[in-house]
Design a protein around this motif. Sequence first.
Motif, PDB file in Angstrom:
ATOM      1  N   ILE A  61       0.833  -1.203   0.000  1.00 38.71           N
ATOM      2  CA  ILE A  61       0.000   0.000   0.000  1.00 38.71           C
ATOM      3  C   ILE A  61       0.873   1.262   0.000  1.00 38.71           C
ATOM      4  O   ILE A  61       0.608   2.216  -0.730  1.00 38.71           O
ATOM      5  CB  ILE A  61      -0.976  -0.013   1.196  1.00 38.71           C
ATOM      6  N   ASP A  62       1.943   1.255   0.810  1.00 37.25           N
ATOM      7  CA  ASP A  62       2.861   2.406   0.856  1.00 37.25           C
ATOM      8  C   ASP A  62       3.514   2.649  -0.498  1.00 37.25           C
ATOM      9  O   ASP A  62       3.720   3.794  -0.898  1.00 37.25           O
ATOM     10  CB  ASP A  62       3.949   2.199   1.919  1.00 37.25           C
ATOM     11  N   SER A  63       3.844   1.583  -1.208  1.00 38.06           N
ATOM     12  CA  SER A  63       4.477   1.754  -2.523  1.00 38.06           C
ATOM     13  C   SER A  63       3.524   2.388  -3.520  1.00 38.06           C
ATOM     14  O   SER A  63       3.944   3.124  -4.414  1.00 38.06           O
ATOM     15  CB  SER A  63       4.977   0.415  -3.055  1.00 38.06           C
ATOM     16  N   ASP A  64       2.245   2.110  -3.369  1.00 41.59           N
ATOM     17  CA  ASP A  64       1.254   2.672  -4.283  1.00 41.59           C
ATOM     18  C   ASP A  64       1.026   4.159  -4.016  1.00 41.59           C
ATOM     19  O   ASP A  64       0.525   4.874  -4.873  1.00 41.59           O
ATOM     20  CB  ASP A  64      -0.060   1.895  -4.171  1.00 41.59           C
ATOM     21  N   ASP A  69       4.095   8.571 -12.366  1.00 44.22           N
ATOM     22  CA  ASP A  69       3.437   7.726 -13.351  1.00 44.22           C
ATOM     23  C   ASP A  69       4.425   6.646 -13.799  1.00 44.22           C
ATOM     24  O   ASP A  69       5.015   6.739 -14.865  1.00 44.22           O
ATOM     25  CB  ASP A  69       2.973   8.575 -14.530  1.00 44.22           C
ATOM     26  N   TYR A  70       4.613   5.639 -12.959  1.00 42.07           N
ATOM     27  CA  TYR A  70       5.553   4.555 -13.253  1.00 42.07           C
ATOM     28  C   TYR A  70       4.840   3.481 -14.071  1.00 42.07           C
ATOM     29  O   TYR A  70       3.734   3.089 -13.747  1.00 42.07           O
ATOM     30  CB  TYR A  70       6.096   3.941 -11.960  1.00 42.07           C
ATOM     31  N   GLU A  71       5.516   3.014 -15.107  1.00 43.58           N
ATOM     32  CA  GLU A  71       4.953   1.913 -15.898  1.00 43.58           C
ATOM     33  C   GLU A  71       4.861   0.648 -15.069  1.00 43.58           C
ATOM     34  O   GLU A  71       3.899  -0.099 -15.164  1.00 43.58           O
ATOM     35  CB  GLU A  71       5.835   1.633 -17.117  1.00 43.58           C
ATOM     36  N   THR A  72       5.909   0.409 -14.285  1.00 38.64           N
ATOM     37  CA  THR A  72       5.961  -0.796 -13.463  1.00 38.64           C
ATOM     38  C   THR A  72       6.323  -0.428 -12.041  1.00 38.64           C
ATOM     39  O   THR A  72       7.237   0.360 -11.810  1.00 38.64           O
ATOM     40  CB  THR A  72       7.017  -1.780 -14.013  1.00 38.64           C
ATOM     41  N   ARG A  73       5.615  -0.997 -11.099  1.00 39.78           N
ATOM     42  CA  ARG A  73       5.935  -0.850  -9.678  1.00 39.78           C
ATOM     43  C   ARG A  73       6.258  -2.235  -9.147  1.00 39.78           C
ATOM     44  O   ARG A  73       5.498  -3.175  -9.358  1.00 39.78           O
ATOM     45  CB  ARG A  73       4.764  -0.251  -8.903  1.00 39.78           C
ATOM     46  N   VAL A  74       7.397  -2.333  -8.470  1.00 38.95           N
ATOM     47  CA  VAL A  74       7.848  -3.611  -7.921  1.00 38.95           C
ATOM     48  C   VAL A  74       8.073  -3.430  -6.432  1.00 38.95           C
ATOM     49  O   VAL A  74       8.697  -2.456  -6.008  1.00 38.95           O
ATOM     50  CB  VAL A  74       9.172  -4.059  -8.596  1.00 38.95           C
ATOM     51  N   ARG A  96      -3.673  -3.790  -7.105  1.00 38.08           N
ATOM     52  CA  ARG A  96      -3.036  -2.506  -7.450  1.00 38.08           C
ATOM     53  C   ARG A  96      -2.092  -2.624  -8.653  1.00 38.08           C
ATOM     54  O   ARG A  96      -1.399  -1.668  -8.979  1.00 38.08           O
ATOM     55  CB  ARG A  96      -2.294  -1.964  -6.236  1.00 38.08           C
ATOM     56  N   LYS A  97      -2.020  -3.811  -9.253  1.00 40.59           N
ATOM     57  CA  LYS A  97      -1.144  -4.072 -10.414  1.00 40.59           C
ATOM     58  C   LYS A  97       0.322  -3.788 -10.090  1.00 40.59           C
ATOM     59  O   LYS A  97       1.031  -3.113 -10.833  1.00 40.59           O
ATOM     60  CB  LYS A  97      -1.607  -3.270 -11.631  1.00 40.59           C
ATOM     61  N   ILE A  98       0.748  -4.322  -8.959  1.00 41.95           N
ATOM     62  CA  ILE A  98       2.125  -4.176  -8.495  1.00 41.95           C
ATOM     63  C   ILE A  98       2.770  -5.555  -8.518  1.00 41.95           C
ATOM     64  O   ILE A  98       2.178  -6.534  -8.074  1.00 41.95           O
ATOM     65  CB  ILE A  98       2.169  -3.579  -7.069  1.00 41.95           C
ATOM     66  N   THR A  99       4.004  -5.622  -9.023  1.00 41.74           N
ATOM     67  CA  THR A  99       4.746  -6.883  -9.032  1.00 41.74           C
ATOM     68  C   THR A  99       5.333  -7.095  -7.641  1.00 41.74           C
ATOM     69  O   THR A  99       6.012  -6.225  -7.114  1.00 41.74           O
ATOM     70  CB  THR A  99       5.882  -6.835 -10.076  1.00 41.74           C
TER      71      THR A  99
END
Length: 179
Positions: A61-64, A69-74, A96-99
């Motif tokens: 949640i914190d990463s989100d 506007d990042y294409e990829t969040r890991v 959240r579409k996070i890897t």
Amino acid sequence: MSRSNPLKQKRRSAHRTLLVFGEGLCEEVFLKHLKKLYSYNSNVAITVRRGKGGTPADVVIDSDKIPGDYETRVVVVDNDKSQQEMELARKEAKCRKITLIENTPCIEALLLSVLDNGKDYSGKTSDWCKKEFESKYIEKKKRSEPEQYEKLFTKTLLGSGRSKVAVLDTIINLMEGKL
């Protein structure tokens, strides 16, 4: 080249943007070291940030909440928590579409595996791995110093370790723009 100054080089721009979010300070320092070694000339703009710890779902949640506007969040987390907490983190990341990249049981196990030629530390506890890593390689008060990682984790060592440690290979491939 610029119109006003023909000798001025054109600005480099990235084709992809990537946010790599670690659970804490040690993850951030190691991920920044990997970024320094593997992201040059990869056409990937990488931002490395760290969370404040907590449950794996909190870290996701914190990463989100990081603006951009990042294409990829890991998100790189330790999976030494309960199965229920990890399942909640996986659901949150998928929503959240996070890897989500999981270290089994912790980041220190990953570091020990790289240093010990791919030996599997997944059966050990996080506390054991932390004590082992801090007693043999980098003491606790120096864990936040990037120079310590630069001395210990050379590009040659990481290159040979990535063929034996799948999580490391995944992170490096992301930074090289291959995933």
